[in-house]
Write an enzyme that holds these catalytic residues in place. Structure first.
Site, PDB file in Angstrom:
ATOM      1  N   SER B  13      19.693  -4.683  25.050  1.00  0.00           N
ATOM      2  CA  SER B  13      19.655  -3.547  25.977  1.00  0.00           C
ATOM      3  C   SER B  13      18.378  -3.594  26.809  1.00  0.00           C
ATOM      4  CB  SER B  13      19.711  -2.234  25.197  1.00  0.00           C
ATOM      5  OG  SER B  13      19.465  -1.133  26.067  1.00  0.00           O
ATOM      6  N   HIS B  14      18.370  -2.850  27.914  1.00  0.00           N
ATOM      7  CA  HIS B  14      17.150  -2.697  28.690  1.00  0.00           C
ATOM      8  C   HIS B  14      16.123  -1.830  27.961  1.00  0.00           C
ATOM      9  CE1 HIS B  14      19.328  -4.488  31.925  1.00  0.00           C
ATOM     10  NE2 HIS B  14      18.358  -4.267  32.791  1.00  0.00           N
ATOM     11  N   SER B  15      16.577  -1.137  26.929  1.00  0.00           N
ATOM     12  CA  SER B  15      15.702  -0.193  26.234  1.00  0.00           C
ATOM     13  C   SER B  15      15.642  -0.527  24.747  1.00  0.00           C
ATOM     14  CB  SER B  15      16.246   1.227  26.424  1.00  0.00           C
ATOM     15  OG  SER B  15      15.856   2.060  25.357  1.00  0.00           O
ATOM     16  N   GLY B  50      13.606  -3.278  30.368  1.00  0.00           N
ATOM     17  CA  GLY B  50      13.899  -4.590  30.933  1.00  0.00           C
ATOM     18  C   GLY B  50      14.467  -5.493  29.861  1.00  0.00           C
ATOM     19  N   ASP B  74      23.937  -4.857  27.602  1.00  0.00           N
ATOM     20  CA  ASP B  74      24.314  -3.665  28.367  1.00  0.00           C
ATOM     21  C   ASP B  74      24.528  -3.950  29.854  1.00  0.00           C
ATOM     22  OD1 ASP B  74      21.556  -3.769  28.954  1.00  0.00           O
ATOM     23  OD2 ASP B  74      21.123  -1.732  28.273  1.00  0.00           O
TER      24      ASP B  74
END
Lengths: 203, 136
Positions: B13-15, B50, B74
């Protein structure tokens, strides 16, 4: 013929211009993206410059594959794998050659651009880095200055387009009227190529 | 005995929080899936939003038991980074595969299925099928 030193100069010149233009890239990205393109590219190419100083690869292929690997590792956004694929694919096309011709460079970059299009699924006209890279590669047969001009024109020409890829595509028609940050950074990459060539002839 | 050879799951995921939370949710909903290895690879190495190739490679290696690793990503750069790593030899374990699935629903389906001892094809099929669960 172009040796490893030429390719190191290319990457170094690009790192310098990404530093210089980081705020402009981020400003462009704040209009249609998530406002991190400048800092991402700055971080990525600074890491490339540091890696090249540390490892001192001695063939054109090794310079570009190392640079591509560092971009994938450090950029943190979609530009990392896209620019990383561009440079790595081009570097692999060179194999172990100690020197490559300008024609081989054009062919290698063509292979790199094809790799970027395959990875990201973007075509010319989608308002992406492809819109600067494809005209640049097309113009490379006429020399580095022509490629630089074609890339810059391609980047400017993204302004009236509607984005069809990436985060900007969510904006639909609101993406129209803004120059694409990815095409703009691609123009900087090609400008770095022209600068490296100028350095060679000036020595 | 090959009881402990479950397909590994990596959530990109970006998070960092999203990857860890979705992993915890999937394992919680799977019930009895403690033995399935689920590794989050979220955010950048410095904790920002990111994608980190290094975190993804490390996560995949950590859940690899030699029977395949399913990577579920994601958005945008998460997907592209996994694809770029797959295109390169030695970055991800043999049998690592990007699974085309919705992030949360696909993660739940993948973990539940992996916990049954299913192979990678079956885990992938379950995760992909999650796109078909209409909510309205």
């Amino acid at each position: 013929m172009l040796d490893a030193d030429f390719f190191r100069r290319w990457m170094t010149a690009t790192a310098t211009s990404m530093n210089r233009e980081a705020e402009r890239l981020t400003a462009l990205d704040s209009a249609i993206g998530d406002a991190d393109h400048g800092s991402n590219m700055q971080r990525g190419f600074s890491a490339v410059r540091a890696a090249l100083e540390e490892e001192a690869p001695d063939t054109p292929g090794a310079v570009l594959t190392l640079a591509g690997r560092r971009l994938i590792s450090t950029v943190g956004g979609a530009s990392g794998p896209l620019y990383g694929t561009l440079l790595r694919r081009a570097g692999k096309a060179f194999g172990d050659a100690a020197e490559v011709s300008e024609k081989q460079l054009a062919e290698a970059l063509r292979a790199g651009v094809d790799g970027v299009m395959a990875l990201g699924g973007a075509a010319p006209g989608d308002k992406t880095m492809i819109d600067a890279l494809v005209p640049a590669v097309d113009a490379l047969g006429d020399g580095f200055a022509a490629a630089r001009a074609a890339a810059e024109e391609g980047a400017v020409a993204t302004t009236p387009l509607q984005a069809r890829k990436g985060r900007a595509s969510y904006l639909g028609e609101r993406s129209i009227g803004h120059q694409d940050p990815g095409a703009t950074s691609s123009a900087l990459l090609i400008a770095g190529l022209a600068e490296a060539a100028t350095g060679a002839s000036g020595e | 005995m090959s009881d402990d050879k479950f397909v590994g799951i990596v959530l990109v995921s970006h998070s960092a929080e999203v990857a860890a939370s979705v992993g915890a949710l999937a394992k919680g909903l799977a019930g009895g899936a403690e033995a399935v290895l689920v590794a989050p690879a979220g955010g950048t190495e410095d904790g920002g939003l990111g994608t980190s190739a290094e975190l993804i490679s490390a996560a995949a290696a950590s859940v690899d038991r030699g029977v395949g690793v399913a990577l579920i990503a994601d958005l945008g750069s998460a997907v592209l980074t996994v694809k770029a790593l797959l295109a390169e030899e030695g970055e991800l374990p043999d049998g690592a595969r990007l699974v085309d699935a919705p992030f949360l629903e696909g993660a739940v389906a993948a973990v539940v299925t992996a916990a049954t001892g299913a192979d990678l094809d079956t885990v992938e099929a379950a995760a992909v099928e999650a796109y078909g669960y209409r909510k309205v």
